[in-house]
Design a protein around this motif. Sequence first.
Motif, PDB file in Angstrom:
ATOM      1  N   LEU A   3       0.823  -1.214   0.000  1.00 49.44           N
ATOM      2  CA  LEU A   3       0.000   0.000   0.000  1.00 49.44           C
ATOM      3  C   LEU A   3       0.855   1.260   0.000  1.00 49.44           C
ATOM      4  O   LEU A   3       0.628   2.187  -0.770  1.00 49.44           O
ATOM      5  CB  LEU A   3      -0.909  -0.003   1.235  1.00 49.44           C
ATOM      6  CG  LEU A   3      -2.208  -0.820   1.108  1.00 49.44           C
ATOM      7  CD1 LEU A   3      -2.962  -0.803   2.421  1.00 49.44           C
ATOM      8  CD2 LEU A   3      -3.070  -0.235  -0.012  1.00 49.44           C
ATOM      9  N   TYR A   4       1.866   1.271   0.889  1.00 46.10           N
ATOM     10  CA  TYR A   4       2.647   2.505   1.009  1.00 46.10           C
ATOM     11  C   TYR A   4       3.499   2.738  -0.238  1.00 46.10           C
ATOM     12  O   TYR A   4       3.724   3.868  -0.652  1.00 46.10           O
ATOM     13  CB  TYR A   4       3.492   2.507   2.289  1.00 46.10           C
ATOM     14  CG  TYR A   4       4.741   1.661   2.264  1.00 46.10           C
ATOM     15  CD1 TYR A   4       4.727   0.335   2.649  1.00 46.10           C
ATOM     16  CD2 TYR A   4       5.952   2.224   1.857  1.00 46.10           C
ATOM     17  CE1 TYR A   4       5.874  -0.438   2.654  1.00 46.10           C
ATOM     18  CE2 TYR A   4       7.113   1.457   1.846  1.00 46.10           C
ATOM     19  CZ  TYR A   4       7.078   0.123   2.241  1.00 46.10           C
ATOM     20  OH  TYR A   4       8.214  -0.628   2.221  1.00 46.10           O
ATOM     21  N   LEU A   7       1.151   4.207  -2.797  1.00 43.90           N
ATOM     22  CA  LEU A   7       0.899   5.616  -2.500  1.00 43.90           C
ATOM     23  C   LEU A   7       2.109   6.473  -2.884  1.00 43.90           C
ATOM     24  O   LEU A   7       1.978   7.551  -3.484  1.00 43.90           O
ATOM     25  CB  LEU A   7       0.577   5.766  -1.002  1.00 43.90           C
ATOM     26  CG  LEU A   7       0.363   7.195  -0.503  1.00 43.90           C
ATOM     27  CD1 LEU A   7      -0.774   7.878  -1.261  1.00 43.90           C
ATOM     28  CD2 LEU A   7       0.070   7.190   1.001  1.00 43.90           C
ATOM     29  N   GLN A  32      -4.531  12.730   4.652  1.00 43.63           N
ATOM     30  CA  GLN A  32      -4.515  11.495   3.868  1.00 43.63           C
ATOM     31  C   GLN A  32      -5.390  10.438   4.536  1.00 43.63           C
ATOM     32  O   GLN A  32      -6.056   9.651   3.886  1.00 43.63           O
ATOM     33  CB  GLN A  32      -3.082  10.949   3.750  1.00 43.63           C
ATOM     34  CG  GLN A  32      -2.154  11.807   2.898  1.00 43.63           C
ATOM     35  CD  GLN A  32      -2.274  11.508   1.405  1.00 43.63           C
ATOM     36  OE1 GLN A  32      -3.237  10.875   0.943  1.00 43.63           O
ATOM     37  NE2 GLN A  32      -1.313  11.991   0.635  1.00 43.63           N
ATOM     38  N   HIS A  33      -5.323  10.461   5.867  1.00 39.89           N
ATOM     39  CA  HIS A  33      -6.088   9.477   6.627  1.00 39.89           C
ATOM     40  C   HIS A  33      -7.591   9.790   6.511  1.00 39.89           C
ATOM     41  O   HIS A  33      -8.403   8.927   6.166  1.00 39.89           O
ATOM     42  CB  HIS A  33      -5.640   9.506   8.089  1.00 39.89           C
ATOM     43  CG  HIS A  33      -6.402   8.569   8.968  1.00 39.89           C
ATOM     44  ND1 HIS A  33      -6.548   7.226   8.693  1.00 39.89           N
ATOM     45  CD2 HIS A  33      -7.084   8.788  10.121  1.00 39.89           C
ATOM     46  CE1 HIS A  33      -7.268   6.652   9.631  1.00 39.89           C
ATOM     47  NE2 HIS A  33      -7.615   7.586  10.509  1.00 39.89           N
ATOM     48  N   ARG A  36      -8.616  10.009   2.374  1.00 40.03           N
ATOM     49  CA  ARG A  36      -8.332   8.896   1.489  1.00 40.03           C
ATOM     50  C   ARG A  36      -8.563   7.557   2.200  1.00 40.03           C
ATOM     51  O   ARG A  36      -8.692   6.518   1.557  1.00 40.03           O
ATOM     52  CB  ARG A  36      -6.874   9.014   1.036  1.00 40.03           C
ATOM     53  CG  ARG A  36      -6.441   8.001   0.000  1.00 40.03           C
ATOM     54  CD  ARG A  36      -4.923   8.052  -0.133  1.00 40.03           C
ATOM     55  NE  ARG A  36      -4.445   6.891  -0.839  1.00 40.03           N
ATOM     56  CZ  ARG A  36      -4.103   6.869  -2.134  1.00 40.03           C
ATOM     57  NH1 ARG A  36      -4.212   7.966  -2.861  1.00 40.03           N
ATOM     58  NH2 ARG A  36      -3.690   5.769  -2.703  1.00 40.03           N
ATOM     59  N   ALA A  38      -6.291   6.191   4.071  1.00 45.12           N
ATOM     60  CA  ALA A  38      -5.014   5.496   4.281  1.00 45.12           C
ATOM     61  C   ALA A  38      -4.660   5.550   5.762  1.00 45.12           C
ATOM     62  O   ALA A  38      -4.854   6.577   6.414  1.00 45.12           O
ATOM     63  CB  ALA A  38      -3.915   6.163   3.454  1.00 45.12           C
ATOM     64  N   THR A  42       0.744   3.850   6.903  1.00 44.95           N
ATOM     65  CA  THR A  42       0.962   3.736   5.458  1.00 44.95           C
ATOM     66  C   THR A  42       1.451   5.075   4.890  1.00 44.95           C
ATOM     67  O   THR A  42       2.405   5.123   4.098  1.00 44.95           O
ATOM     68  CB  THR A  42      -0.346   3.321   4.746  1.00 44.95           C
ATOM     69  OG1 THR A  42      -0.768   2.061   5.269  1.00 44.95           O
ATOM     70  CG2 THR A  42      -0.145   3.227   3.249  1.00 44.95           C
ATOM     71  N   VAL A  43       0.813   6.152   5.351  1.00 42.65           N
ATOM     72  CA  VAL A  43       1.209   7.464   4.836  1.00 42.65           C
ATOM     73  C   VAL A  43       2.635   7.806   5.263  1.00 42.65           C
ATOM     74  O   VAL A  43       3.461   8.247   4.452  1.00 42.65           O
ATOM     75  CB  VAL A  43       0.230   8.552   5.331  1.00 42.65           C
ATOM     76  CG1 VAL A  43       0.612   9.904   4.735  1.00 42.65           C
ATOM     77  CG2 VAL A  43      -1.198   8.185   4.955  1.00 42.65           C
TER      78      VAL A  43
END
Lengths: 472, 472
Positions: A3-4, A7, A32-33, A36, A38, A42-43
């Motif tokens: 995922l990261y 991104l 982002q959280h 999106r 995420a 991950t961000v």
Amino acid sequence: MKLYEALAQEIEDMVAQQVLRPGERLPSVRQQHARRGASPSTVFQAYYLLEARGVIESRPRSGYYVAPGRAPTAAPEPEPSRPDGAPRSVDVSELVFGVLEAARSRRVVPFGSAFPSPELFPLPKLARALASSTRRLDPWSTVADLGAGNGELRRQIALRYQLDGAAVAADDIVVTNGALEALNLCLQAVARPGDTVLVESPSFYAALQALERLELKAVEVATHPREGMELGALAAALERHRPAACWLMTSFQNPLGSLMAPDKKQALVGLLAAHGVPLIEDDVYGELYFGARRPALAKRYDAPGAQGLVLHCSSFSKCLAPGFRVGWAAPGRYARAVERLKLTTSLAAAMPSQLALAEYLGQGGYDRHLRQLRAALMGQQAQMLAALAEHFPPGTRVTHPEGGYFLWVVLPEGADALALHAAALERGISIAPGPMFSAKREFRNCLRLNYGHPWSTEHAAAIATLGELIRG
Amino acid sequence: MKLYEALAQEIEDMVAQQVLRPGERLPSVRQQHARRGASPSTVFQAYYLLEARGVIESRPRSGYYVAPGRAPTAAPEPEPSRPDGAPRSVDVSELVFGVLEAARSRRVVPFGSAFPSPELFPLPKLARALASSTRRLDPWSTVADLGAGNGELRRQIALRYQLDGAAVAADDIVVTNGALEALNLCLQAVARPGDTVLVESPSFYAALQALERLELKAVEVATHPREGMELGALAAALERHRPAACWLMTSFQNPLGSLMAPDKKQALVGLLAAHGVPLIEDDVYGELYFGARRPALAKRYDAPGAQGLVLHCSSFSKCLAPGFRVGWAAPGRYARAVERLKLTTSLAAAMPSQLALAEYLGQGGYDRHLRQLRAALMGQQAQMLAALAEHFPPGTRVTHPEGGYFLWVVLPEGADALALHAAALERGISIAPGPMFSAKREFRNCLRLNYGHPWSTEHAAAIATLGELIRG
């Protein structure tokens, strides 16, 4: 792709397409959280990765911004090595000593150094731990802890193994005078003069020197610059050479920075166990990862069924306390043999260093320090990669390791790293030329660069100078 | 006979003739000086010697008194050893490890220990030196001092060599992880697997273990229990075996306590130089002399004309800071080779330990500490000799060393020190049985006893118990 990584790629594309422009602020982790969906981790990982690649940069108490100036044109990755696989007596010491001696002055830009900057370590806190632990020193511990080392320190190390999923009892850990002594003792426990040992290509020069001193032969095995030793080549070498041991760095190999994936580590342990060959796993850089979590240890796959053939070696010298000279080995079935070798070669590691580290680890600040250190190293890697992209000639290939503090640079064919080393030193810059890392003195057009020191205008200028020298 | 020896003999005769009776106070140093004209230092030395012999004892703030009870009937001195002189592979480790392991518990009376009591060392002062030197630690010293060690510590060690009449430059000193590592590195610098090394008979087991590990052969040379290795036997062995090195302890040899006279040391250096054979001089007990001044170093006679063939090794482990693991080598013409071996085996000695010792030595209290330590050891030797005379069977022979903290006891023929070791351990007493000190496992009826711990009723009872066990 994780995922990261996805991104990060998405944002890197946006930068390349000028959707995000140099100097522009990125969405915050919270945004982002919230928008999106995420997860924050991950961000963070995506942003760390982008920072490591030089695409974005962090500004204290402000956030992340697209890196100024040019979009980074990262150099391509080097090719895997293709050594000839012949056993060789090793004779690299003269070259290595010359290079190390030259790099020792603090007035030299330390790209050739083997250590990160000591300024990145929590020295005042370590000094306090030294003072308080020595005040409470039990005089008798100097006798009771001979051989395998201080009990509390071994317990703290065993706790970390447990968190990493490897079952290692405190009693099976031998504290050594740094990981280098651990490596030497492990080699002596499993090999006799004249035996053959499989190593990576390129390989850490101190391991080559240890082989040289112990009169062992090295067989260099093809190694991928990102993924580590190639198991097909390893299998062929096992059949051909019946080696006494395989020595390698499974995470952030020196000099390549390669990282074996967990399933590859598992396959490695299985392959060696099937041949009954011990694996000496040198893992001194394992804590210096830029990803979400610590890379797996090959030792983790050394289940009882795998015969205890993995001798895991590490130390605090690269990530906490270089001058303390405290490393260790978890030598599996060879634990007693290594303990006895320790007793007959240097009796014990220094007690003040051991006690201070046991106290420091017990206080619980180690992981916070490691997070800060990793963040610093990631940022410094990005700075150096960007400078290399700007100043080194076209055709240069560079690794992008996911941890540690070394870049491996492959210059265009015909370049001479030994000549570059000499010329650079005259300009006050040290590098580690490629032939240091090969029993056959290959890698003539390669060099290892250390980004373990806080980036400075002096460092930027030194990379520009190296670029000029390479272009001639 | 020296003045102080003559004075001591005179007083001992007076005690034997009951002119001076048990418990009677001796004339003070001031009185001896004023009336007899003896210099205070002569009187002190005579009294120290008598105290070591158990003839008199000191009482704090009161003076010297004739020892109570019986006049000491010192056991006679052992005979010189007569080894067969054949080269041998060494295989003592199992025995040695078993004995050391057994002696490690602090609940055991430590007559088998290799160390003096840690309570005799200035631990609080060392702790303060650790704390203050680490606070002022230059982060870069961890890199700059790799290999040969901390510059200030090497300077302090060089100063002491100068006082001892041996010209050793600070640059030619390599700091090691204790004297045991120094010995190992020096052996590796001068010998290759399969080579022969001349050693004393009996010889320190850790040296035998080092030979075993390095696959070197030992030739044991006849050794006098008071005067050290016999030069005639050495000359014959040099002709016969063409050894790669000679390893010995010139002052207070372990286990005999023998001390070579200065002219014998000079002859030793000349003899070896004539054969071009390096001398590894292990001198870890040299500071623990009971006489007026430090015994000469063989290194002192290694003039430029003698080719720099003496590799002098010592440490702070026996006389100041056992757990710090700081020793050193002054390897003469092999200095660079040893420095490089240090770099490739364990990189450097622990920096906190080195810095603390440099600071401690710079403060100037070391010699005062040594005087106190020597006085304590002398008194403890006297106590143990007296107890042995009382409890061990007739026919027992015992050394009377002039320094160090070991007695070598030769039991009547037929006694079995290995059986005694096992039986004693069941009674909570450790000893070091003679076969530990011989590649051939000779000296079956011998043992080494450590008097480096403050004497106590428990120790007295332990000697009585050993006597009972020996008598069966």
